[in-house]
Design an enzyme around this catalytic site. Structure first.
Site, mmCIF file in Angstrom:
data_model
loop_
_atom_site.group_PDB
_atom_site.id
_atom_site.type_symbol
_atom_site.label_atom_id
_atom_site.label_comp_id
_atom_site.label_asym_id
_atom_site.label_seq_id
_atom_site.Cartn_x
_atom_site.Cartn_y
_atom_site.Cartn_z
ATOM 1 N N ASP A 40 4.564 3.905 -4.112
ATOM 2 C CA ASP A 40 4.215 2.555 -3.680
ATOM 3 C C ASP A 40 3.614 1.764 -4.827
ATOM 4 O O ASP A 40 3.197 2.324 -5.843
ATOM 5 C CB ASP A 40 3.126 2.647 -2.591
ATOM 6 N N LYS A 62 5.772 -2.711 -2.241
ATOM 7 C CA LYS A 62 5.924 -3.974 -1.522
ATOM 8 C C LYS A 62 4.729 -4.849 -1.861
ATOM 9 O O LYS A 62 3.620 -4.352 -1.994
ATOM 10 C CB LYS A 62 5.898 -3.745 -0.012
ATOM 11 N N MET A 176 -6.104 -4.749 4.225
ATOM 12 C CA MET A 176 -5.108 -5.831 4.228
ATOM 13 C C MET A 176 -5.655 -7.090 4.908
ATOM 14 O O MET A 176 -4.906 -7.808 5.569
ATOM 15 C CB MET A 176 -3.818 -5.375 4.961
HETATM 16 C C1 SAM Z 1 -0.982 -0.583 3.334
HETATM 17 S S1 SAM Z 1 -2.702 -0.319 3.211
HETATM 18 C C2 SAM Z 1 -2.691 1.325 2.600
HETATM 19 C C3 SAM Z 1 -4.002 2.022 2.748
HETATM 20 C C4 SAM Z 1 -3.992 3.401 2.141
HETATM 21 N N1 SAM Z 1 -3.058 4.268 2.823
HETATM 22 C C5 SAM Z 1 -5.379 4.043 2.142
HETATM 23 O O1 SAM Z 1 -5.575 5.063 2.822
HETATM 24 O O2 SAM Z 1 -6.256 3.538 1.451
HETATM 25 C C6 SAM Z 1 -3.081 -1.284 1.782
HETATM 26 C C7 SAM Z 1 -4.496 -1.870 1.807
HETATM 27 O O3 SAM Z 1 -5.438 -0.837 1.522
HETATM 28 C C8 SAM Z 1 -6.539 -1.404 0.829
HETATM 29 N N2 SAM Z 1 -6.661 -0.741 -0.476
HETATM 30 C C9 SAM Z 1 -5.960 0.321 -0.891
HETATM 31 N N3 SAM Z 1 -6.351 0.707 -2.118
HETATM 32 C C10 SAM Z 1 -7.325 -0.141 -2.489
HETATM 33 C C11 SAM Z 1 -8.127 -0.270 -3.649
HETATM 34 N N4 SAM Z 1 -8.020 0.566 -4.687
HETATM 35 N N5 SAM Z 1 -9.034 -1.282 -3.683
HETATM 36 C C12 SAM Z 1 -9.170 -2.115 -2.652
HETATM 37 N N6 SAM Z 1 -8.444 -2.047 -1.529
HETATM 38 C C13 SAM Z 1 -7.539 -1.069 -1.439
HETATM 39 C C14 SAM Z 1 -6.262 -2.898 0.692
HETATM 40 O O4 SAM Z 1 -6.844 -3.554 1.786
HETATM 41 C C15 SAM Z 1 -4.748 -2.923 0.771
HETATM 42 O O5 SAM Z 1 -4.285 -4.202 1.181
#
Ligand code: SAM
Length: 261
Positions: A40, A62, A176
């Site tokens: 991803d 995406k 998100m």
């Molecule tokens: C589709 S979700 C995936 C979440 C992921 N599976 C997890 O467990 O962290 C994507 C969202 O996770 C959050 N996110 C993931 N990694 C991040 C990071 N390093 N810093 C800030 N937000 C993060 C944000 O809100 C982003 O829009």
């Protein structure tokens, strides 16, 4: 059920929030041994550096509200790769089962009779709590935590139980949520959460480019609007935010010492 004869095994691997030191030992082993890695946008370059030379890398990333690689195509790709490669790693940011559509991919693999393993990762909320010093729960401040999606179909309002969420004793973590920051702020306040409830937005959490932005529920939307759209942002709402430390206070830990010599 459409069972095909497959060569390979698919590993759904959580890559954590970005810092390569937050990979599990199992995730690192699998990344290093993979024949092909399907990843991803949220998987950091520092983690992709561990893919062995010669292994195929496929970016199915995406951007928010922009889906160049539809989920159905990703599902089909995994099935097809399992027919051609022994070790297929599907690498996802954070944890595959936390807002990661990992269970949908597992459903397709099951349906196709392909063997698979799910390897958990540190979800963004956990990585960011540890990095910032704002715990997800804390005696006297938060008796629980809720991980909430701040995403819905374009042009629609978020369909959430706002009265249930507006609990001052619960930490709310919105994934998100940047695009719906105004709605989150308004609906939580309308349901009774205080306008001055502390809020922290963290962009690029646990990465070298991490930034932290402290605000209140009332001012959440204007703070969110200042952040670049290309960066992942996590929104933490609750009293625990008052425990977050300053970046300058972050301990220089053993891993950083090893990495920088
Ligand atoms: C589709 S979700 C995936 C979440 C992921 N599976 C997890 O467990 O962290 C994507 C969202 O996770 C959050 N996110 C993931 N990694 C991040 C990071 N390093 N810093 C800030 N937000 C993060 C944000 O809100 C982003 O829009």
């Amino acid at each position: 059920m459409n069972v095909m004869t497959t060569l390979g095994h698919v590993y759904l691997v959580g890559a954590g929030p970005g810092d390569p030191d937050l990979l599990t030992v199992k995730a690192l082993r699998l990344i290093e041994a993979a024949d092909v890695v399907v990843h991803d946008r949220l998987v950091s370059d520092a983690i992709l550096e561990h893919v062995r030379p010669g292994a195929q890398m496929i970016n199915v990333g995406k951007l928010p509200n922009h889906h160049p690689f539809p989920q159905a195509n990703i599902n089909a790709l995994l099935v097809s790769l399992a027919g051609r490669h022994q070790n297929v790693v599907r690498l996802k940011g954070g944890d595959p089962y936390m807002f990661g559509r990992g269970s949908e991919e597992v459903g397709v693999l099951r349906e196709a009779g392909i063997s698979y393993t799910v390897v958990p990762g540190i979800t963004a909320a956990q990585g960011i709590a540890a990095a910032t010093g704002a715990p997800l729960t804390h005696r006297g401040l938060a008796t629980g935590v809720r991980f909430v999606t701040g995403h819905c179909r374009a042009g629609h309002d978020l369909d959430l139980d706002w009265d249930g969420l507006a609990d001052p004793d619960t930490t709310l973590v919105f994934y998100m949520g940047r695009g719906h920051a105004a709605e989150i702020s308004e609906k939580l306040r309308a349901s009774g959460l205080a306008a001055e409830m502390p809020v922290m937005l963290v962009a690029d959490g646990t990465r070298e480019t991490e930034s932290r932005h402290f605000t209140t529920l009332e001012r959440l939307a204007e703070t969110a609007a200042k952040l670049e759209k290309s960066r992942p942002v996590l929104i933490v709402i609750g009293r625990v935010v008052d425990l977050a430390d300053d970046l300058a206070l972050r301990a220089f830990d053993l891993c950083e010492q090893v990495r920088h010599g």
